[in-house]
Design a protein around this motif. Sequence first.
Motif, PDB file in Angstrom:
ATOM      1  N   TRP A   1       0.847  -1.210   0.000  1.00  0.00           N
ATOM      2  CA  TRP A   1       0.000   0.000   0.000  1.00  0.00           C
ATOM      3  C   TRP A   1       0.872   1.244   0.000  1.00  0.00           C
ATOM      4  N   THR A   2       0.614   2.155  -0.941  1.00  0.00           N
ATOM      5  CA  THR A   2       1.418   3.374  -1.075  1.00  0.00           C
ATOM      6  C   THR A   2       0.505   4.591  -1.110  1.00  0.00           C
ATOM      7  N   LEU A   3       0.849   5.608  -0.317  1.00  0.00           N
ATOM      8  CA  LEU A   3       0.035   6.821  -0.233  1.00  0.00           C
ATOM      9  C   LEU A   3       0.248   7.704  -1.457  1.00  0.00           C
ATOM     10  N   ASP A   4      -0.855   8.204  -2.010  1.00  0.00           N
ATOM     11  CA  ASP A   4      -0.799   9.192  -3.085  1.00  0.00           C
ATOM     12  C   ASP A   4      -0.969  10.597  -2.517  1.00  0.00           C
ATOM     13  N   ALA A   5      -2.018  10.777  -1.707  1.00  0.00           N
ATOM     14  CA  ALA A   5      -2.276  12.102  -1.141  1.00  0.00           C
ATOM     15  C   ALA A   5      -3.065  11.965   0.147  1.00  0.00           C
ATOM     16  N   SER A   6      -2.822  12.878   1.071  1.00  0.00           N
ATOM     17  CA  SER A   6      -3.612  12.920   2.305  1.00  0.00           C
ATOM     18  C   SER A   6      -4.244  14.298   2.435  1.00  0.00           C
ATOM     19  N   PHE A   7      -5.415  14.335   3.061  1.00  0.00           N
ATOM     20  CA  PHE A   7      -6.190  15.560   3.209  1.00  0.00           C
ATOM     21  C   PHE A   7      -6.568  15.709   4.680  1.00  0.00           C
ATOM     22  N   SER A   8      -6.245  16.863   5.249  1.00  0.00           N
ATOM     23  CA  SER A   8      -6.532  17.124   6.660  1.00  0.00           C
ATOM     24  C   SER A   8      -7.597  18.200   6.790  1.00  0.00           C
ATOM     25  N   PRO A   9      -8.359  18.180   7.884  1.00  0.00           N
ATOM     26  CA  PRO A   9      -9.440  19.163   8.047  1.00  0.00           C
ATOM     27  C   PRO A   9      -8.915  20.592   7.989  1.00  0.00           C
ATOM     28  N   SER A  10      -9.613  21.434   7.228  1.00  0.00           N
ATOM     29  CA  SER A  10      -9.198  22.840   7.122  1.00  0.00           C
ATOM     30  C   SER A  10     -10.349  23.803   7.374  1.00  0.00           C
ATOM     31  N   ALA A  11     -11.578  23.296   7.382  1.00  0.00           N
ATOM     32  CA  ALA A  11     -12.737  24.165   7.566  1.00  0.00           C
ATOM     33  C   ALA A  11     -13.025  24.387   9.051  1.00  0.00           C
ATOM     34  N   GLU A  12     -13.688  25.494   9.349  1.00  0.00           N
ATOM     35  CA  GLU A  12     -14.156  25.730  10.712  1.00  0.00           C
ATOM     36  C   GLU A  12     -15.161  24.643  11.075  1.00  0.00           C
ATOM     37  N   ARG A  13     -14.991  24.072  12.277  1.00  0.00           N
ATOM     38  CA  ARG A  13     -15.848  22.949  12.661  1.00  0.00           C
ATOM     39  C   ARG A  13     -17.311  23.373  12.744  1.00  0.00           C
ATOM     40  N   ASP A  14     -17.579  24.545  13.285  1.00  0.00           N
ATOM     41  CA  ASP A  14     -18.964  24.999  13.407  1.00  0.00           C
ATOM     42  C   ASP A  14     -19.608  25.148  12.034  1.00  0.00           C
ATOM     43  N   ALA A  15     -18.849  25.652  11.077  1.00  0.00           N
ATOM     44  CA  ALA A  15     -19.385  25.837   9.725  1.00  0.00           C
ATOM     45  C   ALA A  15     -19.681  24.497   9.070  1.00  0.00           C
ATOM     46  N   ALA A  16     -18.766  23.532   9.251  1.00  0.00           N
ATOM     47  CA  ALA A  16     -18.976  22.200   8.675  1.00  0.00           C
ATOM     48  C   ALA A  16     -20.204  21.542   9.285  1.00  0.00           C
ATOM     49  N   ASN A  17     -20.368  21.699  10.600  1.00  0.00           N
ATOM     50  CA  ASN A  17     -21.524  21.105  11.269  1.00  0.00           C
ATOM     51  C   ASN A  17     -22.825  21.780  10.842  1.00  0.00           C
ATOM     52  N   ALA A  18     -22.781  23.087  10.636  1.00  0.00           N
ATOM     53  CA  ALA A  18     -23.984  23.803  10.209  1.00  0.00           C
ATOM     54  C   ALA A  18     -24.412  23.340   8.817  1.00  0.00           C
ATOM     55  N   GLN A  19     -23.437  23.139   7.929  1.00  0.00           N
ATOM     56  CA  GLN A  19     -23.739  22.610   6.597  1.00  0.00           C
ATOM     57  C   GLN A  19     -24.410  21.247   6.712  1.00  0.00           C
ATOM     58  N   HIS A  20     -23.866  20.410   7.582  1.00  0.00           N
ATOM     59  CA  HIS A  20     -24.405  19.060   7.731  1.00  0.00           C
ATOM     60  C   HIS A  20     -25.821  19.096   8.291  1.00  0.00           C
ATOM     61  N   GLN A  21     -26.097  20.021   9.191  1.00  0.00           N
ATOM     62  CA  GLN A  21     -27.453  20.132   9.728  1.00  0.00           C
ATOM     63  C   GLN A  21     -28.447  20.513   8.630  1.00  0.00           C
ATOM     64  N   GLN A  22     -28.041  21.401   7.750  1.00  0.00           N
ATOM     65  CA  GLN A  22     -28.909  21.774   6.638  1.00  0.00           C
ATOM     66  C   GLN A  22     -29.130  20.585   5.706  1.00  0.00           C
ATOM     67  N   TRP A  23     -28.083  19.789   5.513  1.00  0.00           N
ATOM     68  CA  TRP A  23     -28.204  18.564   4.720  1.00  0.00           C
ATOM     69  C   TRP A  23     -29.246  17.631   5.330  1.00  0.00           C
ATOM     70  N   LEU A  24     -29.200  17.454   6.648  1.00  0.00           N
ATOM     71  CA  LEU A  24     -30.152  16.559   7.301  1.00  0.00           C
ATOM     72  C   LEU A  24     -31.585  17.062   7.121  1.00  0.00           C
ATOM     73  N   ARG A  25     -31.785  18.366   7.087  1.00  0.00           N
ATOM     74  CA  ARG A  25     -33.120  18.908   6.838  1.00  0.00           C
ATOM     75  C   ARG A  25     -33.585  18.544   5.420  1.00  0.00           C
ATOM     76  N   ALA A  26     -32.648  18.575   4.482  1.00  0.00           N
ATOM     77  CA  ALA A  26     -32.986  18.193   3.103  1.00  0.00           C
ATOM     78  C   ALA A  26     -33.336  16.711   3.012  1.00  0.00           C
ATOM     79  N   VAL A  27     -32.617  15.894   3.777  1.00  0.00           N
ATOM     80  CA  VAL A  27     -32.904  14.450   3.798  1.00  0.00           C
ATOM     81  C   VAL A  27     -34.309  14.194   4.298  1.00  0.00           C
ATOM     82  N   GLU A  28     -34.725  14.918   5.312  1.00  0.00           N
ATOM     83  CA  GLU A  28     -36.097  14.770   5.822  1.00  0.00           C
ATOM     84  C   GLU A  28     -37.123  15.025   4.729  1.00  0.00           C
ATOM     85  N   ARG A  29     -36.861  15.970   3.885  1.00  0.00           N
ATOM     86  CA  ARG A  29     -37.807  16.290   2.820  1.00  0.00           C
ATOM     87  C   ARG A  29     -37.817  15.246   1.712  1.00  0.00           C
ATOM     88  N   SER A  30     -36.758  14.492   1.585  1.00  0.00           N
ATOM     89  CA  SER A  30     -36.718  13.471   0.545  1.00  0.00           C
ATOM     90  C   SER A  30     -37.436  12.205   0.974  1.00  0.00           C
TER      91      SER A  30
END
Length: 485
Positions: A456-485
């Motif tokens: 196994w050989t690594l090509d690229a790694s990605f580390s968190p860079s976004a504000e945690r509160d902003a990422a969580n707020a986006q996810h909460q809006q996503w969950l609201r959309a899921v409810e509508r589906s």
Amino acid sequence: MGIVIAIDAGTTGIRSTAIDESGQIVAWAYREFTQHFPRPGWVEHDANEIWSTTCETLAELRGQLTEPVAALGITNQRETLVAWSRSTHEPLHHAIVWQDRRTTAATDALEAAGHLDLVRSRTGLVLDPYFSGSKATWLRHKGGVPFNDDLALGTVDTWLIWKLTSGTVHATEPSNASRTLLLNIDTVEWDQDLCDLFEVPVSSLGDVRPSSGRFGMTTDDCPLGAGIPISGAAGDQQAALFGQGCFAPGDVKNTYGTGSFVVMNVGEVRPEPVDGLLTSIGWQLADGTVTYALEGAIFVTGAAIQWLRDGLNIIDDAAETGPLAESVDDTGGVYFVPALAGLGSPWWDPYARGAIVGITRGTGRAEIARATVESMAFQTRDVVDAMAAASGIPLKELRVDGGASVMDFLCQIQSDQLDTDVLRPVDQETTALGAAFLAGLAEGVWASTDDVLAQWTLDASFSPSAERDAANAQHQQWLRAVERS
């Protein structure tokens, strides 16, 4: 030692790959096969075309080989059910594909009749059209397939082993068998009560043998020639887990394909059933050791990009998606829930339908493309959150593969949503590698899983860079959309 050939019999095509002792791909061949949609919600394949396409790729590969073939491994689309005649070797009906929803009413009726607890306790699965059991019942009662002593049933691995050995071997292995609703994953044997529930004769099913171990030898029907040991097999997602070197409990991978499949190695002790997640067998090695896995099956990810191309015509090629999505800073509040075939884990709602919410006059192609890419990361987070809660093992990293994982943009969003590192290997064909490693282990090409992990050989790694509160707020809006589906 020679090379190992992996046949990757996917949902839309066959890729045959030659892999050397260092784990490097030295040659490959690919062909697509026909998708059949006889009615809305129905998806079928021609098993003879799967075989002929496999032969075409092996024949093309043969012309590229300069070393002898030490072993042959198979990985495949899971849950897709093939029925054929033992005497004529001919399919008795089109294969019913894992995406097919024709048995939704039947599985609902079984659940209403109180059979879910039996199914969950013995298989780790849920009553859903996704799995093979209800497909077999449909073939018996509505598909015109005679359920007699001449009947052979199996997933695509079983069909290919049968064809490669000219009908001398009717066998499968635990990772595929554990997705049929017919296998007891504690005993690793076909369960008579479950077979009775779905009206499937045990005699119609193949032997369940270790995932790494010799199934049989190829005959002259195989374009590679006779005498090659078929020594490894696994369902595509478990093969990818193996190919990603996820050998320790808590290791997790996600494959972004037609759908996405998040799989966690949970070790040698089968966990209790968990709402919203599936428990399957990851693999069984030649010494009989069984590794279990928790899985979240997301039905539509890459298929949503295909829909942007073929349904909406807002892109001409799937490769345009990443650059188009990155051309805007955000979606403008648009969320796309791609429930085009119902919702899988952790919701398991076959009646959910796709929804795009938050559209305004300012919404354009780029916003919808970005919402599509973000939906892959949101759905993956939903599954990982459920997995971590169920296993008690916090996510330490996520290993990714599959077509969409080439998008750095997606991998970064995924890291931000999960708040953990995302690792992408150099070789994206982890499904084929897993099948090859399982076969090569059985034939001594690799001595141990430690040898496999070293490839196994690594090509690229990605580390968190976004504000945690902003990422969580986006996810909460996503969950609201899921409810509508």
